[in-house]
Structure formats: structure tokens, C-alpha cells
Write an enzyme that holds these catalytic residues in place. Structure first.
Site, PDB file in Angstrom:
ATOM      1  CB  CYS A   4      -1.052   0.095   1.147  1.00 47.22           C
ATOM      2  SG  CYS A   4      -2.030  -1.402   1.379  1.00 47.22           S
ATOM      3  CG  HIS A 272      -7.188   0.921   0.481  1.00 44.99           C
ATOM      4  ND1 HIS A 272      -6.036   1.597   0.200  1.00 44.99           N
ATOM      5  CD2 HIS A 272      -6.353  -0.077   1.389  1.00 44.99           C
ATOM      6  CE1 HIS A 272      -4.820   1.268   0.377  1.00 44.99           C
ATOM      7  NE2 HIS A 272      -4.893   0.175   1.340  1.00 44.99           N
ATOM      8  CB  CYS A 302      -0.529   0.466   7.395  1.00 47.25           C
ATOM      9  SG  CYS A 302      -2.115   0.210   7.311  1.00 47.25           S
TER      10      CYS A 302
END
Length: 316
Positions: A4, A272, A302
Site C-alpha cells: 500500500c 482503497h 500502512c
């Protein structure tokens, strides 16, 4: 494997190349399409073939592709519990994410950061104009989310207090002030050197909070100097845990940090797409800093189990 953090890594690389003088203009860009992530076959199939019989496909999304190292939804919930963050808090944060997105969308906030796509529908048919995120559900209620079962063996994470599978792409043009002036461009913000942290793999929920502290220390700021935060809602558990870390045990400070975090909704509402999110968070923060008359903001998320980056932005 930054997972990510891939988008914020692109920002960090562009910054480093610019400071080193290797480039004059760069584009930090990232994309992801989780719906097209492959299913994997384990074993020595390539070299030794396989015995007669069915083969089992492994879903790369379960455990974020790190078999043997736990499941991120489980880890996030377990760490949140250690910080006194329960299922109700996570569900209520999720509802708030949708509500904040709805208010921002109504005032046209997202029009400046989304390029509409025109999708042809054939001769004689009007094209479809794709110009807003599909995921947000601003009518979501706490009562609806409270009824959802937990997923992947987590004690609190549900399909309602984390994002769904998403696709997206983002990009930012980065250059030096001198080059911007030479090109006749007006900079929208200044970006600073991007620090990172990496913690024990199960501490995914604490990494963003700790990298915010590290970012402030690196650049001589206090956490209270930061006017806005974007802390990715990989799970509501992550955002709530990280804001609580910033509070140092003071409930009033915790409320303050929650109030300035993801003020236009977060990934629970917006989505996301893993690799693209870091740049989206950074981009979203800039106009809101200007609108509020705030100087500093930090975008963080994160990734790769318990890694995190901190992107400090300054607007004038």
C-alpha cells in the site's frame, strides 16, 4: 515490497531525484486494480509438473499475500483491542467516513481531483460519463453496520468498517520551485523528505501513528503543528489506533486528532486501490489545507504488513 505504500514511495523517489539534481520534473503516479489480482498456484508446478488431480488456487488477497505471517484484518483488530478500541468505535468511524464524503461531494470538493472518463456505448447511444467514485454509501447507518459479521477470523473487522476491492489511478507532478517559475507554473504545495517506519509485522495499526511522530521529529515540528491528517482507512481499526497513539493517553488530544483526520471521508467511503492510495491521500489534503488556512498536513498509510510512510505537505 511496499504494497500500500507504493504511491508514497513514488513521491519519495521523485523527491530524492529532484534534490539530487537527476531530474527537473517528475510525475509520481500509481495504480491498482484489485478485481484483476490473480489467483496463485503453489508448489513446483513449473518444473516438476503435477500429479493427476485437481489443483488448488490460493487467493493472494487473503493475508495480503504474506502466507504464514497472519492476516492483516486480524492483526489490526487485535492491536486496536490493546488500545481499547472496540467494534462499536470502528463501526461508528465507518459511518462517519461515508457521511463526511457525502458532505464533501455535495459541495463539489472532489471535482478538482477526478478526471472524468467518457465511455463510448456504440453508434447512436450517449456515452457513459464516469466522474465519481462508485463505493461511497452516504446513507449508511450504524445499525446496518452493527449487523454485519466479522471477516477473515477478525474479532472486529467487517465488510462495513474496511474498504471493498477497488481500482484506481493517481498522479502528481513534482518539480523544483526554480523550474516551476521557469515554466510559469504556480506550485500548489511543498513536499518534504518522506520518512518511513517498519515494525513487527503484526503491528500494522500502529505504524501510521508512529511515522507521523517520526515525520514531525525529522522536520522540527510538534504533532500539534499539523493542521490536517490523512490516515488511510485500510481498516477503521488502523485510523483509530494511530490517532490514539498521537494523543499520548490524553482523551482530549485524541478527539482533536480524530477531528482533523480524513475530514472529507476516507478509504472506507472512497475506496482503497492499494498501490494508488498514498498519492490520493496526499492530493486530497492539499486543497483542504488551503481552504482552512492551515500550513501543514501529513498523509500516511500502512502497507506491506507493518510499514508506513509520512508525507509532510506545506501550503502557503
Amino acid at each position: 515490497d511496499r504494497a500500500c505504500c507504493s504511491g508514497t514511495t513514488a513521491i519519495a523517489h521523485a523527491y530524492n531525484y529532484l534534490v539530487a539534481g537527476d531530474i527537473e520534473v517528475g510525475i509520481a503516479c500509481a495504480s491498482d486494480n484489485q478485481c484483476n489480482w490473480p489467483l496463485l498456484l503453489d508448489g513446483k508446478i513449473r518444473w516438476n509438473g503435477s500429479r493427476l488431480g485437481d489443483l488448488v488456487l490460493r487467493d493472494f488477497l487473503v493475508g495480503a499475500g504474506y502466507p504464514g505471517f497472519g492476516v492483516v484484518s486480524q492483526d489490526s483488530a487485535n492491536v486496536a483491542k490493546e488500545y481499547g478500541i472496540d467494534r462499536e468505535m470502528q463501526d461508528r468511524w465507518a459511518v462517519l467516513s461515508h457521511e463526511k464524503w457525502g458532505k464533501a461531494f455535495e459541495r463539489g470538493f472532489f471535482k478538482g481531483e477526478i478526471f472524468p472518463l467518457e465511455i463510448p456505448q456504440g453508434k447512436g447511444k450517449d456515452p457513459i460519463i464516469f466522474d465519481k467514485d462508485q463505493l461511497p454509501r452516504p446513507g449508511t447507518t450504524y445499525e446496518q453496520l452493527a449487523k454485519l459479521p466479522t471477516v477473515n477470523g477478525s474479532i472486529t473487522v467487517t465488510a462495513g468498517n474496511c474498504p471493498s476491492l477497488n481500482a484506481g489511478a493517481t498522479g502528481l507532478i513534482m518539480t523544483t520551485r526554480a523550474k516551476a517559475e521557469a515554466l510559469g507554473l504556480e506550485p500548489v504545495a511543498k513536499v518534504y523528505k518522506v520518512p518511513s517506519v517498519a515494525e513487527f509485522y503484526s503491528n500494522i495499526a500502529t505504524a501510521p501513528g508512529n511515522v507521523i511522530k517520526k515525520t514531525c521529529e525529522m522536520h522540527g515540528l510538534k504533532t500539534t503543528d499539523i493542521g490536517l491528517l490523512e490516515i488511510n482507512e485500510a481498516f477503521a481499526a488502523v485510523t483509530l489506533t494511530s490517532t490514539k497513539i498521537l494523543s499520548d493517553g490524553d482523551d482530549g488530544k485524541w478527539q482533536h486528532f480524530k477531528d482533523i483526520t480524513n475530514v472529507n471521508g476516507g478509504s472506507i467511503a472512497i475506496g482503497h486501490p492499494l498501490g494508488a492510495t498514498g498519492i490520493r491521500l496526499t492530493m486530497t489534503m492539499i486543497p483542504e489545507l488551503k481552504a482552512r488556512g492551515e500550513k501543514y498536513g501529513i498523509a500516511t498509510l500502512c502497507g506491506g504488513l507493518a510499514q508506513a510512510d509520512g508525507v509532510l505537505i506545506e501550503v502557503e
